[in-house]
Write an enzyme that holds these catalytic residues in place. Structure first.
Site, PDB file in Angstrom:
ATOM      1  N   ASN A 188       0.870  -1.184   0.000  1.00  0.00           N
ATOM      2  CA  ASN A 188       0.000   0.000   0.000  1.00  0.00           C
ATOM      3  C   ASN A 188       0.903   1.229   0.000  1.00  0.00           C
ATOM      4  OD1 ASN A 188      -1.801   2.040   0.457  1.00  0.00           O
ATOM      5  ND2 ASN A 188      -2.443   1.341   2.488  1.00  0.00           N
ATOM      6  N   LYS A 238       0.073   4.273  -0.294  1.00  0.00           N
ATOM      7  CA  LYS A 238      -0.567   5.441   0.316  1.00  0.00           C
ATOM      8  C   LYS A 238      -0.363   6.679  -0.577  1.00  0.00           C
ATOM      9  CE  LYS A 238      -0.088   3.127   4.724  1.00  0.00           C
ATOM     10  NZ  LYS A 238       0.044   3.180   6.168  1.00  0.00           N
ATOM     11  N   HIS A 273      -9.284   0.986   5.255  1.00  0.00           N
ATOM     12  CA  HIS A 273      -8.001   1.250   5.903  1.00  0.00           C
ATOM     13  C   HIS A 273      -8.197   2.203   7.085  1.00  0.00           C
ATOM     14  CE1 HIS A 273      -3.885   2.453   6.617  1.00  0.00           C
ATOM     15  NE2 HIS A 273      -3.537   1.369   5.961  1.00  0.00           N
ATOM     16  N   GLU A 300      -6.584   4.648   8.054  1.00  0.00           N
ATOM     17  CA  GLU A 300      -6.410   6.075   7.716  1.00  0.00           C
ATOM     18  C   GLU A 300      -7.680   6.629   7.073  1.00  0.00           C
ATOM     19  OE1 GLU A 300      -2.793   5.403   5.536  1.00  0.00           O
ATOM     20  OE2 GLU A 300      -1.839   4.835   7.421  1.00  0.00           O
ATOM     21  N   GLU A 328      -4.997  -4.936  10.670  1.00  0.00           N
ATOM     22  CA  GLU A 328      -3.970  -3.911  10.834  1.00  0.00           C
ATOM     23  C   GLU A 328      -4.200  -3.179  12.150  1.00  0.00           C
ATOM     24  OE1 GLU A 328      -2.103  -2.729   6.810  1.00  0.00           O
ATOM     25  OE2 GLU A 328      -3.833  -1.458   7.119  1.00  0.00           O
ATOM     26  N   GLY A 363       2.946   2.264  10.783  1.00  0.00           N
ATOM     27  CA  GLY A 363       3.889   3.365  10.619  1.00  0.00           C
ATOM     28  C   GLY A 363       4.627   3.742  11.896  1.00  0.00           C
ATOM     29  N   SER A 390       3.878  -2.226  10.237  1.00  0.00           N
ATOM     30  CA  SER A 390       5.326  -2.273  10.442  1.00  0.00           C
ATOM     31  C   SER A 390       5.951  -3.624  10.087  1.00  0.00           C
ATOM     32  CB  SER A 390       5.686  -1.872  11.876  1.00  0.00           C
ATOM     33  OG  SER A 390       5.315  -0.515  12.110  1.00  0.00           O
TER      34      SER A 390
HETATM   35  P1  13P Z   1       3.375   0.328   7.645  1.00  0.00           P
HETATM   36  O1  13P Z   1       3.881  -0.966   7.041  1.00  0.00           O
HETATM   37  O2  13P Z   1       4.095   1.539   7.162  1.00  0.00           O
HETATM   38  O3  13P Z   1       3.269   0.226   9.130  1.00  0.00           O
HETATM   39  O4  13P Z   1       1.863   0.507   7.104  1.00  0.00           O
HETATM   40  C1  13P Z   1       0.990  -0.554   7.165  1.00  0.00           C
HETATM   41  C2  13P Z   1      -0.248  -0.204   6.422  1.00  0.00           C
HETATM   42  O5  13P Z   1      -0.974   0.702   6.813  1.00  0.00           O
HETATM   43  C3  13P Z   1      -0.539  -0.930   5.188  1.00  0.00           C
HETATM   44  O6  13P Z   1      -1.829  -0.662   4.731  1.00  0.00           O
END
Ligand code: 13P
Length: 249
Positions: A9, A11, A94, A96, A166, A172, A212
């Site tokens: 992803n 983003k 997601h 976010e 997740e 992140g 992560s």
């Molecule tokens: P990270 O791998 O940067 O923690 O992000 C995970 C994520 O949100 C994948 O959709």
């Protein structure tokens, strides 16, 4: 046997030139078998990514779509538009999107239905926040996210859903769930599916872990029985790291 999947992803990262460079680097990483590998660039670059990967097994997926088929929704993208450029998978739910764009379980239920109507497969994301886990509510939170958005589907529709656990506190942050925490939650989710849809459907559903995942921890997380792959954020932006993770699966 369940399909193993690694999805990147991206983003809101990479301009067009960076997208093209990263895709070239991914192609150079070589071939893979017995698993699906996907990347999710920004919607603006989906067509370019599709062209660049036309001879590759790497799949291009969208990060989001709107629930309506068409209409006065300025700035939005419909499932039909994705399907029209041969994008056949979309990430929905997601954290976010939930946190910054107000996506509720009810909206997500509509989005999932809209995607399936267009014959678009869904990577459905969910996960608890840190305070839920600290309070010991994480199983309850995850169960309600899944039930509210997905349990109106029948077993035939569920075949087109990939689940992605997740935990928000692991996204992140560099702090990943331990392999045991991931396995515990994935087993819980599979059991939830078995209760609703039966054991065969539960066993056939891929459940990815995200948060992560890095080259140095992927193998241990992927070794767990109910972890069928990963949804990768930061580490998917470097071809070498992403493919190290792909190879760990
Ligand atoms: P990270 O791998 O940067 O923690 O992000 C995970 C994520 O949100 C994948 O959709």
């Amino acid at each position: 046997m369940r399909t193993k999947i690694v999805a990147g992803n991206w983003k809101m990262n990479n301009d067009l030139a960076e997208t093209q460079t990263l895709i070239e680097q991914l192609i150079q990483q070589g071939d893979f078998s017995n698993k699906r590998v996907m990347i999710a660039p920004t919607a603006v670059h989906l067509s370019a990514a599709k062209s660049a990967l036309s001879a590759s097994k790497i799949e291009v997926v969208a990060q989001n779509m709107h629930q309506a088929e068409a209409g006065a929704y300025t700035g939005e993208i419909s499932g039909k538009m994705l399907k029209g450029i041969d994008v056949n998978t979309v990430i929905l739910g997601h954290s976010e999107r939930r946190a910054y764009f107000g996506e509720t379980d009810a909206i997500l239920e509509e989005k999932v239905a809209a995607a399936l109507k267009q014959d678009i497969e869904v990577i459905f994301c969910f996960g608890e926040e840190l305070e839920d886990r600290k309070a010991g509510n994480h199983f309850e939170v995850v169960a309600s996210q899944i039930k509210n958005a997905l349990f109106a589907l029948d077993a035939a529709a569920l075949k087109h859903i990939i689940l992605a656990y997740e935990p928000v506190w692991a996204i992140g942050t560099g702090e990943t769930a331990s392999p045991e925490q991931a396995q515990e939650m994935h087993a819980f989710i599979r059991n939830l599916l078995a209760e609703k849809y039966g054991e065969a459907t539960a066993q056939a559903t891929s459940i990815l872990y995200g948060g992560s995942v890095k080259p140095n921890n992927a193998q241990e997380i992927f070794s767990k029985a109910d972890v069928d792959g990963g949804l990768i954020g930061g580490a998917s932006l470097k071809a070498e790291d992403f493919f190290a993770i792909v190879k760990s699966l």
